[in-house]
Write a protein that holds these residues in place. Structure first.
Motif, PDB file in Angstrom:
ATOM      1  N   LEU A 142       0.823  -1.207   0.000  1.00 16.11           N
ATOM      2  CA  LEU A 142       0.000   0.000   0.000  1.00 16.11           C
ATOM      3  C   LEU A 142       0.865   1.268   0.000  1.00 16.11           C
ATOM      4  O   LEU A 142       0.588   2.221  -0.733  1.00 16.11           O
ATOM      5  N   VAL A 143       1.913   1.287   0.800  1.00 14.33           N
ATOM      6  CA  VAL A 143       2.796   2.454   0.859  1.00 14.33           C
ATOM      7  C   VAL A 143       3.492   2.664  -0.486  1.00 14.33           C
ATOM      8  O   VAL A 143       3.610   3.792  -0.968  1.00 14.33           O
ATOM      9  N   LEU A 144       3.942   1.578  -1.105  1.00  9.27           N
ATOM     10  CA  LEU A 144       4.592   1.700  -2.412  1.00  9.27           C
ATOM     11  C   LEU A 144       3.620   2.237  -3.462  1.00  9.27           C
ATOM     12  O   LEU A 144       3.991   3.075  -4.296  1.00  9.27           O
ATOM     13  N   LEU A 145       2.378   1.785  -3.417  1.00 11.32           N
ATOM     14  CA  LEU A 145       1.375   2.303  -4.346  1.00 11.32           C
ATOM     15  C   LEU A 145       1.093   3.780  -4.075  1.00 11.32           C
ATOM     16  O   LEU A 145       0.934   4.579  -5.014  1.00 11.32           O
ATOM     17  N   ALA A 146       1.029   4.151  -2.800  1.00 10.23           N
ATOM     18  CA  ALA A 146       0.763   5.553  -2.452  1.00 10.23           C
ATOM     19  C   ALA A 146       1.837   6.469  -3.020  1.00 10.23           C
ATOM     20  O   ALA A 146       1.548   7.571  -3.494  1.00 10.23           O
TER      21      ALA A 146
END
Length: 304
Positions: free
Chosen positions: A197-201
């Motif tokens: 999720l953090v990488l996508l954000a």
């Protein structure tokens, strides 16, 4: 308890809480939700994954007391064990807030203004897809407390730190739902959904660290926590991260190639090291010697 928000008001935040056999902890977790002081409407989707202890009964108690906040989902069959993404699909179907906050059933919030501060930031800074804060790490078995990260002021999360370190407590995450679409087909699902999720954000926008200590991360090897997985399945975790990062590289058209490739190289060395420990293979040990030295220097507070 805050006054009831009108149903006609925009639902600003959906809290997503996954819990399983957290009878000892879930009450503290739910208290963290219900103590929030906001000028907007929010709800907590509490997904009990067919617990076999008293977790569900405590959730029912809070759902009856806080009808406007606690929205329970009670499974009769454990969904996590299916490993088919069913929990994510169920939560997505019930998530309707403009923003999404996360907190697993064995963690909890300690700041009644946590949601207000994070939503205020995202409302005023539309270029940001996510924000997070610091947390207390509570080790039950010792017992001991420490900080999750050593960040000292408000700052943007760099792609380097997002890929190479883990600075983001899960219970600190608030993200803009419409800015991060459901997992793209090129993004594989691995055990660590928050890392993905953090990488996508960061692919879709910017991520901000807000300097406050607003939650507690419970580190316990006696429960089915992620810390148990990290301790007992080191090689599996590394392989999962390699799988994710290689797909992330390709799916993002290699825009973060330098950082991703650097982390892949580190993980491959770590994998050699884990194999060496497991097989006592001298070849792998020799390949891993620089990693072993680096680990020792890091423990001494020196740079390798």
């Amino acid at each position: 308890m805050m006054p009831l928000k009108k149903e006609s008001e925009e639902l600003m935040v959906t809290i997503r809480c996954i819990t399983y056999n957290h009878e000892r902890y879930i009450r503290q977790c739910l208290e963290g939700f219900t103590m929030q002081k906001t000028n907007f409407r929010f709800e907590a989707i509490v997904h009990d994954d067919a617990s076999t202890d008293g977790t569900a009964n405590i959730i029912r108690e809070y759902a009856e007391k806080y009808l406007d906040i606690i929205k329970p989902i009670f499974e009769t069959e454990n969904q996590y064990s299916k490993h088919d993404g069913s929990i994510a699909r169920i939560l997505n179907e019930h998530t309707h807030g403009k923003y999404v906050a996360m907190c697993e059933g064995d963690d909890y919030w300690i700041d009644p203004l946590k949601l207000q501060k994070q939503v205020d930031f995202l409302e005023n800074n539309p270029e940001y897809t996510m924000c997070f804060h610091n947390a207390v790490v509570y080790k039950e078995e010792i017992p001991n407390v420490s900080l999750f990260n050593l960040m000292k002021y408000d700052e943007d999360l760099s792609i380097h730190d997002a890929i190479h370190k883990w600075l983001v407590p899960t219970a600190s995450i608030v993200f803009r739902r419409d800015a991060i679409p459901n997992y793209p087909q090129w993004m594989p699902r691995i055990y660590s959904g928050d890392y993905s999720l953090v990488l996508l954000a960061l692919y879709y926008g910017k991520v901000r660290y807000l300097h406050s200590i607003s939650s507690v991360y419970r580190l316990s090897y006696s429960t089915g926590s992620m810390s148990t997985l990290m301790k007992n399945q080191g090689m599996f975790v590394i392989q999962q991260h390699l799988f994710l990062l290689k797909a992330y590289n390709k799916g993002t058209n290699y825009i973060f190639k330098k950082e991703v490739d650097s982390r892949i190289k580190e993980l491959e060395k770590e994998l050699h090291f884990q194999k060496a420990k497991k097989t006592k293979n001298i070849y792998y040990l020799l390949l891993s010697v620089d990693l072993i030295v680096k680990k020792g220097l890091n423990r001494l507070g020196l740079k390798g």
